[in-house]
Enzyme design. Structure first.
Site, short mmCIF file in Angstrom:
data_model
loop_
_atom_site.label_atom_id
_atom_site.label_comp_id
_atom_site.label_asym_id
_atom_site.label_seq_id
_atom_site.Cartn_x
_atom_site.Cartn_y
_atom_site.Cartn_z
N TYR A 22 80.57 107.34 98.66
CA TYR A 22 79.16 106.93 98.75
C TYR A 22 79.04 105.67 99.61
O TYR A 22 78.20 105.60 100.52
CB TYR A 22 78.59 106.70 97.35
CG TYR A 22 77.22 106.08 97.37
CD1 TYR A 22 76.11 106.80 97.79
CD2 TYR A 22 77.04 104.75 96.97
CE1 TYR A 22 74.85 106.21 97.82
CE2 TYR A 22 75.79 104.17 97.00
CZ TYR A 22 74.70 104.90 97.42
OH TYR A 22 73.46 104.31 97.46
N GLU A 44 67.31 106.44 92.35
CA GLU A 44 67.19 105.01 92.01
C GLU A 44 66.33 104.80 90.78
O GLU A 44 66.67 104.01 89.91
CB GLU A 44 66.61 104.22 93.19
CG GLU A 44 67.51 104.11 94.39
CD GLU A 44 68.71 103.20 94.22
OE1 GLU A 44 68.84 102.52 93.18
OE2 GLU A 44 69.54 103.18 95.14
N TRP A 52 74.97 102.71 88.60
CA TRP A 52 74.77 103.64 89.71
C TRP A 52 75.79 104.78 89.66
O TRP A 52 75.47 105.92 89.98
CB TRP A 52 74.82 102.89 91.03
CG TRP A 52 74.56 103.76 92.22
CD1 TRP A 52 75.41 104.01 93.26
CD2 TRP A 52 73.38 104.53 92.50
NE1 TRP A 52 74.83 104.86 94.17
CE2 TRP A 52 73.58 105.20 93.72
CE3 TRP A 52 72.17 104.72 91.84
CZ2 TRP A 52 72.64 106.04 94.29
CZ3 TRP A 52 71.22 105.55 92.40
CH2 TRP A 52 71.46 106.20 93.61
#
Length: 189
Positions: A22, A44, A52
């Site tokens: 990522y 998000e 995350w």
């Protein structure tokens, strides 16, 4: 932070291959299309209060659950879809977050209609419409929010968006590359 592959990355990317990929391939790369922008908005806002990596591990489940992040399909979701999603163990089963994803899709479309694209809307807040490139030497220097994220999240709240406060907004700006917060030592700067 140098990894075993000899590449220097931002320290937050850790050792999890999903996180590293990522970081290397997506985070901080400028997004110029609304479908990807909507995907990040969904992820998000789902992340609020969580790590995350928790969301990254469920990303494909989110893709399936939310119609491949098709904003028009998600905007058309009904209460039956909310109930279906509440049973989906592959996503975060928080009713308020699920409902806000649907209402945020509707708000997203209204912004597109007003500005031509959601990307154009976000760019309207950037100085000269250009991405911000910061020059941080350490993770401790990187803010959790800024005046910019305060202004955007406040405007988005007025437009009806939910689960998109200033900290989530700043993380979104970083993720979509409108703010480049790769450390100066990072190979992916």
């Amino acid at each position: 932070m140098e990894k075993s592959d000899g590449i220097v990355r931002c320290g937050w990317s850790g050792t999890d291959p999903l996180y590293t990929t990522y970081h290397d391939q997506e985070w901080g790369r400028e997004v110029n299309n609304d479908p990807t922008m909507f995907e990040f908005l969904v992820l998000e806002s789902s992340q609020a209060g969580l790590s995350w990596i928790t969301i990254l591990r469920r990303r494909e489940n989110y893709r399936k659950a939310f119609a491949d992040f098709d904003v028009h399909k998600v905007a058309g979701f009904t209460e039956e879809d909310v109930e279906r999603l509440m049973q989906d163990q592959g996503i975060i089963r928080n009713r308020r977050k699920i409902e806000s994803t649907i209402s945020n899709a509707r708000c997203f479309i209204k912004v597109q209609e007003e500005f031509g694209s959601f990307c154009a809307y976000l760019r309207s807040f950037l100085p000269g419409g250009e991405r911000i490139v910061n020059h941080w030497s350490s993770l401790s220097e990187v803010p959790a929010s800024t005046d910019l994220s305060d202004r955007i999240s406040k405007d988005m709240k007025k437009r009806g968006f939910k689960f998109f406060g200033t900290t989530i907004c700043y993380a979104h700006l970083q993720a979509v590359g409108y703010v480049n917060d790769h450390l100066v030592s990072c190979s992916f700067r």
